[in-house]
Design a protein around this motif. Structure first.
Motif, PDB file in Angstrom:
ATOM      1  N   PRO A  59       0.837  -1.217   0.000  1.00  0.00           N
ATOM      2  CA  PRO A  59       0.000   0.000   0.000  1.00  0.00           C
ATOM      3  C   PRO A  59       0.860   1.250   0.000  1.00  0.00           C
ATOM      4  CG  PRO A  59       0.008  -1.021   2.168  1.00  0.00           C
ATOM      5  CD  PRO A  59       0.705  -1.973   1.244  1.00  0.00           C
ATOM      6  N   PHE A  60       0.468   2.211  -0.782  1.00  0.00           N
ATOM      7  CA  PHE A  60       1.188   3.473  -0.846  1.00  0.00           C
ATOM      8  C   PHE A  60       1.016   4.241   0.467  1.00  0.00           C
ATOM      9  CE2 PHE A  60       3.038   7.140  -2.672  1.00  0.00           C
ATOM     10  CZ  PHE A  60       2.314   8.220  -2.227  1.00  0.00           C
ATOM     11  N   LYS A  61       2.091   4.764   0.996  1.00  0.00           N
ATOM     12  CA  LYS A  61       2.025   5.512   2.250  1.00  0.00           C
ATOM     13  C   LYS A  61       1.662   6.964   1.969  1.00  0.00           C
ATOM     14  CE  LYS A  61       3.340   1.864   4.368  1.00  0.00           C
ATOM     15  NZ  LYS A  61       2.339   1.072   5.087  1.00  0.00           N
ATOM     16  N   ASP A  62       0.680   7.470   2.724  1.00  0.00           N
ATOM     17  CA  ASP A  62       0.202   8.826   2.469  1.00  0.00           C
ATOM     18  C   ASP A  62       1.283   9.859   2.759  1.00  0.00           C
ATOM     19  OD1 ASP A  62      -2.605  10.862   3.576  1.00  0.00           O
ATOM     20  OD2 ASP A  62      -1.648  10.636   1.632  1.00  0.00           O
ATOM     21  N   ASN A 378      -3.599   7.147   0.269  1.00  0.00           N
ATOM     22  CA  ASN A 378      -3.302   5.725   0.099  1.00  0.00           C
ATOM     23  C   ASN A 378      -4.582   4.906  -0.072  1.00  0.00           C
ATOM     24  OD1 ASN A 378      -3.753   6.365   2.910  1.00  0.00           O
ATOM     25  ND2 ASN A 378      -3.152   4.272   3.401  1.00  0.00           N
TER      26      ASN A 378
END
Length: 556
Positions: A59-62, A378
């Motif tokens: 998952p992309f980190k905000d 994210n």
């Protein structure tokens, strides 16, 4: 350096080559140089755009940092390229290094391995490039490739990992430079931004005439931001003797039109066909020159903010979220999505008046997180990639055209009231939206995390040169960020640039204002049959002509 003044001006060339030469001067150890320099040989897979499939499940980190960037790359920007004495001293060191290497080569050529010969030829090619000895660079790169091909045929282990196309591109660059620029200017001459770029633009068999390439460069004046990108690159074309824009045929690894910028001095536009769309080539040119301009202005590995400006970085990340929200809203309104439950399978039904492919009755989709306008980036990305886009731009366009959602209990919910008629304008806009969806995939999946900030601005903006959308609502948050943080820094960079007095765009901008004023006048004339429309339109034309004439005289 103060962030308002932007980055350093001039050459950023071969900091690593300089370090190799300095170490050689200290140690006089050519075998040691070969061992260290072998680490610079381009290897297969060492490309920024390669996809790491393992990242797709991450998952992309905000909020993320850029600490994992190469420290050597950052440290390489530490020297002052404005110092003429330092540049002269570096050239003297390059010449000395060539003499030392050539002497060693002559004395040990009978006992040297192909690997060692290849490294020294590669090293000498780079040194010759630094000294502007283009013919010597071509010769050394050809020798290096000949040695490499022999090593590949002999199945030497080291040669199997070398990126041969990357080596061929280095040779191709210098072969293209040897043809000369598409236009020349005199030393010290005052020119327009376009003329400055012409003087550093080189053409090598891409199926376009010089006049067509000039028109492509001229299109960079189409938008306020692209006009600043044009001027920043033009200034460095005048100031940095090694700056160049190369239009060349693609190698066997590439398809369509692509581009590359090496952060130091070279923008390359590749084409695999002799007749690619001029819009597509303009898009790639804008994309790569945007990267170069951001690198020059902010000196922060291409990110559109200064390294110490945490507030701008925070606002930039928020604008990413807002642009994605607007994109999703254009495909499937967020307020409607908020009524659906996460982790539930839904079916998007074809419109009652819009036919799809034969036998296709619906598209299935679900999403892992609840939808709302405060959803963090994210989670928005997770929902977008799994439920809306799912790796298919055509799917996006189909969702835009559909108007019914089938709930799990079989009931039908109207997706939204469509106010847009399915006409040519809608289809053109849906193509633009589909391409933007693909751009998000490119930025957030195909690139390493450290490249996201660099790639977002260029990838999200460049489609406007292909699709010419009338409505820029989706990217408005990015445009506002540019207006607040990027354009002031670019203007400060331009105002402080050593070559600023050599560019004069006033006459060409006066012509552009006159053309715009005439278009507005014609719109008024054609707006109605009232005599007042005719009077107002004619008055606007007269005022436009008088203004143009006055300023034309002033700028001569």
């Amino acid at each position: 350096m103060n962030k308002a003044q932007g980055g350093q001006y001039g050459q950023r060339s071969a900091n690593t080559t300089l370090q190799f030469c300095q170490k050689l001067k200290e140690t006089q150890d050519v075998p040691g140089l070969i061992q260290e320099f072998s680490k610079r040989i381009p290897v297969k897979g060492d490309r920024a755009w390669n996809v790491d499939l393992s990242r797709k499940a991450t998952p992309f980190k905000d909020t993320y940092t850029r600490d994992n960037l190469m420290t050597q790359f950052q440290q390489g920007l530490g020297y002052n390229p404005n110092s003429k004495k330092e540049i002269a001293a570096n050239k003297k060191l390059y010449k000395w290094s060539i003499e030392v290497v050539q002497k060693y080569y002559t004395e040990h050529s009978n006992t040297m391995t192909n690997h060692d010969k290849f490294c020294l030829e590669f090293f000498e090619a780079g040194l010759s490039s630094q000294l502007g000895r283009n013919k010597d660079s071509i010769q050394h790169y050809r020798f290096a490739l000949t040695i490499l091909e022999e090593a590949v045929n002999n199945k030497e282990t080291w040669a199997q990992e070398v990126d041969v196309p990357a080596m061929k591109r280095k040779l191709q660059k210098h072969e293209t430079l040897s043809k000369g620029p598409i236009s020349s200017i005199q030393k010290g001459q005052t020119v327009t931004s376009e003329e400055a770029l012409y003087s550093k633009t080189f053409l090598n068999a891409v199926g376009y005439t010089i006049d067509q390439i000039k028109k492509i460069i001229n299109k960079l004046r189409s938008y306020p931001f692209s006009k600043l990108v044009l001027k920043v690159n033009a200034l460095n074309a005048l100031y940095n003797e090694r700056f160049s824009i190369l239009f060349t045929l693609s190698d066997e690894d590439s398809r369509g039109v692509s581009g590359y910028v090496n952060w130091r001095n070279t923008v390359r536009i590749f084409s695999d066909s002799l007749w690619q769309s001029s819009r597509e080539i303009t898009r790639i040119l804008f994309h790569e020159t945007t990267h170069q301009a951001m690198f020059d202005v902010f000196n922060n590995t291409g990110a559109p903010y200064a390294a110490n400006d945490q507030q701008a970085q925070k606002e930039y990340h928020e604008c990413m979220r807002q642009v994605l929200l607007n994109l999703i809203d254009a495909i499937f309104p967020i307020d409607q999505l908020a009524k659906l439950e996460c982790n539930t399978l839904y079916k998007i039904k074809k419109s009652t008046f819009e036919s799809w492919e034969t036998g296709l009755e619906f598209l299935e989709f679900q999403f892992p997180y609840p939808w709302n306008r405060n959803t963090p980036l994210n989670e928005l990305l997770g929902n977008f990639f799994s439920g809306i886009y799912a790796g298919d731009g055509d799917r996006v366009k189909k969702i835009m055209k559909s108007d019914l959602v089938q709930l799990p209990n079989g009931q039908i919910m109207k997706k939204f009231h469509r106010s847009t008629i399915l006409n040519d304008e809608f289809y053109a806009y849906s193509d633009y939206v589909g391409n933007l969806a693909y751009k998000f995939e490119s930025v957030f999946i195909h690139y390493d995390f450290s490249s996201i900030d660099t790639e977002f601005i260029a990838n999200i903006l460049d489609p406007i040169f292909v699709y010419k959308p009338k409505n820029l609502t989706i990217i408005q948050p990015l445009l506002k960020y540019i207006q607040k943080h990027v354009e002031p820094a670019m203007n400060a960079y331009i105002a402080n640039h050593p070559a600023k007095d050599r560019i004069d765009d006033r006459a060409i901008e006066n012509e552009a204002r006159y053309s715009s004023a005439l278009r507005n006048a014609r719109r008024v004339l054609g707006a109605g049959k009232s005599p007042w429309n005719a009077v107002l339109g004619m008055l606007m034309m007269v005022i436009a002509y008088i203004s143009w004439s006055i300023f034309s005289e002033l700028y001569r």
